[in-house]
Scaffold this active site. Structure first.
Site, PDB file in Angstrom:
ATOM      1  CG  ASP A  32      -0.284  -0.275   2.543  1.00  0.00           C
ATOM      2  OD1 ASP A  32       0.944  -0.489   2.565  1.00  0.00           O
ATOM      3  OD2 ASP A  32      -0.982  -0.271   3.573  1.00  0.00           O
ATOM      4  CB  ILE A  33       1.924   3.416   2.089  1.00  0.00           C
ATOM      5  CG1 ILE A  33       2.590   4.781   2.239  1.00  0.00           C
ATOM      6  CG2 ILE A  33       1.816   2.734   3.443  1.00  0.00           C
ATOM      7  CD1 ILE A  33       1.729   5.799   2.984  1.00  0.00           C
ATOM      8  CG  ASP A  76       6.406   5.558   6.731  1.00  0.00           C
ATOM      9  OD1 ASP A  76       7.034   6.596   6.503  1.00  0.00           O
ATOM     10  OD2 ASP A  76       5.822   5.362   7.816  1.00  0.00           O
ATOM     11  CB  SER A  77      10.823   3.362   7.488  1.00  0.00           C
ATOM     12  OG  SER A  77      10.445   1.997   7.456  1.00  0.00           O
ATOM     13  N   GLY A  78      10.614   2.220   4.462  1.00  0.00           N
ATOM     14  CA  GLY A  78      11.234   1.339   3.474  1.00  0.00           C
ATOM     15  C   GLY A  78      11.719   0.027   4.090  1.00  0.00           C
ATOM     16  CB  THR A 114       7.757  -3.218   5.009  1.00  0.00           C
ATOM     17  OG1 THR A 114       7.397  -2.744   6.296  1.00  0.00           O
ATOM     18  CG2 THR A 114       6.892  -4.404   4.628  1.00  0.00           C
ATOM     19  CE  LYS A 157       3.223   8.042   5.586  1.00  0.00           C
ATOM     20  NZ  LYS A 157       3.077   7.791   7.036  1.00  0.00           N
ATOM     21  CG  ASP A 192      -4.373   0.094   9.697  1.00  0.00           C
ATOM     22  OD1 ASP A 192      -3.391   0.119   8.940  1.00  0.00           O
ATOM     23  OD2 ASP A 192      -4.294  -0.242  10.893  1.00  0.00           O
TER      24      ASP A 192
HETATM   25  P1  IMP Z   1       7.689   0.894   6.202  1.00  0.00           P
HETATM   26  O1  IMP Z   1       8.294  -0.424   6.560  1.00  0.00           O
HETATM   27  O2  IMP Z   1       8.006   1.972   7.217  1.00  0.00           O
HETATM   28  O3  IMP Z   1       7.981   1.352   4.798  1.00  0.00           O
HETATM   29  O4  IMP Z   1       6.152   0.740   6.389  1.00  0.00           O
HETATM   30  C1  IMP Z   1       5.356   0.230   5.461  1.00  0.00           C
HETATM   31  C2  IMP Z   1       4.038  -0.173   6.102  1.00  0.00           C
HETATM   32  O5  IMP Z   1       3.622   0.686   7.162  1.00  0.00           O
HETATM   33  C3  IMP Z   1       2.987  -0.045   5.056  1.00  0.00           C
HETATM   34  O6  IMP Z   1       2.851  -1.252   4.350  1.00  0.00           O
HETATM   35  C4  IMP Z   1       1.756   0.293   5.857  1.00  0.00           C
HETATM   36  O7  IMP Z   1       1.120  -0.888   6.273  1.00  0.00           O
HETATM   37  C5  IMP Z   1       2.255   1.017   7.071  1.00  0.00           C
HETATM   38  N1  IMP Z   1       2.110   2.487   6.932  1.00  0.00           N
HETATM   39  C6  IMP Z   1       3.090   3.390   6.784  1.00  0.00           C
HETATM   40  N2  IMP Z   1       2.588   4.632   6.688  1.00  0.00           N
HETATM   41  C7  IMP Z   1       1.250   4.509   6.764  1.00  0.00           C
HETATM   42  C8  IMP Z   1       0.163   5.452   6.720  1.00  0.00           C
HETATM   43  O8  IMP Z   1       0.315   6.679   6.565  1.00  0.00           O
HETATM   44  N3  IMP Z   1      -1.077   4.920   6.844  1.00  0.00           N
HETATM   45  C9  IMP Z   1      -1.310   3.598   7.012  1.00  0.00           C
HETATM   46  N4  IMP Z   1      -0.335   2.680   7.035  1.00  0.00           N
HETATM   47  C10 IMP Z   1       0.944   3.136   6.921  1.00  0.00           C
HETATM   48 MG    MG Z   2       1.448  -2.652   4.897  1.00  0.00          MG
END
Ligand code: IMP
Ligand code: MG
Length: 180
Positions: free
Chosen positions: A100-101, A103-105, A107, A131, A159
């Site tokens: 979906d998104i 963010d930090s990367g 995941t 983001k 969510d």
């Molecule tokens: P990352 O590992 O920080 O890139 O996080 C990725 C995961 O965090 C995404 O797959 C989302 O499930 C969740 N996430 C990050 N930002 C948001 C947001 O603004 N709204 C909802 N879920 C988010």
């Molecule tokens: Mg997710």
């Protein structure tokens, strides 16, 4: 209590239009490939993947993986944990990760490493949202829908404390008033 709905960032028409564009691009890029495996990252991907997968014109299979990095917080700890693994064997297959998104990367980085070790024929990444200025690791998405500012977004699968996933649009919330 939150009685008001999140402020609209991308409405249904705009999302549909962008998902159609992505589907066209992906279908073109994989036109010569026998089969594409779409790996949805649960749970946030479920609506995006449902729409995207139905618009593709290439032969595809769908699988899911579930990882958790945040617990109940909105700040990534960097520690990604596998909750549910794939059912399919991706060795020698063309794989596209659909989240979906970004963010930090953390995941996406975790998934790319994990899947590369399984020796797919190719591996690419797709996220509906990106983001800006939040990446803690060096990850470049192959396909991305929209760039957004550093805000918390919900709806269309995303969510906040497990709320708002089924909103038809993508909206913005201030996460602080929404504790679990
Ligand atoms: P990352 O590992 O920080 O890139 O996080 C990725 C995961 O965090 C995404 O797959 C989302 O499930 C969740 N996430 C990050 N930002 C948001 C947001 O603004 N709204 C909802 N879920 C988010
Ligand atoms: Mg997710």
């Amino acid at each position: 209590m939150h009685s008001t709905l999140p402020e609209v960032l991308f409405d249904e028409v705009r999302i549909r239009q962008r998902v159609e564009e992505l589907a066209l691009e992906i279908s073109g890029d994989y036109a010569e490939v026998d089969e594409l495996i779409l790996v949805g990252v649960l749970r946030g991907c479920y609506i995006f993947l449902a729409d995207l997968s139905r618009l593709l014109t290439v032969s595809r299979r769908i699988d899911f993986i579930s990882v958790s990095s945040y617990g109940n917080s909105t700040v990534s700890t960097g520690a990604v944990r596998m909750v549910l693994d794939l059912r399919l064997d991706i060795r020698g297959k063309h794989v596209l990760i659909v989240d979906d998104i970004l963010d930090s990367g953390y995941t996406m980085q975790y998934l790319v490493k994990l899947f590369l070790a399984r020796q797919p024929a190719s591996l690419k990444t797709c996220a509906l949202l990106h983001k800006q200025g939040r990446q803690k690791v060096d990850i470049t998405l192959d396909y991305r829908g929209f760039d957004i500012a550093d805000i918390w977004v919900v709806g269309y699968g995303l969510d906040c404390g497990d709320k708002f996933r089924a909103l038809p649009y993508i909206g913005r919330v201030d996460p602080t008033p929404f504790p679990d």
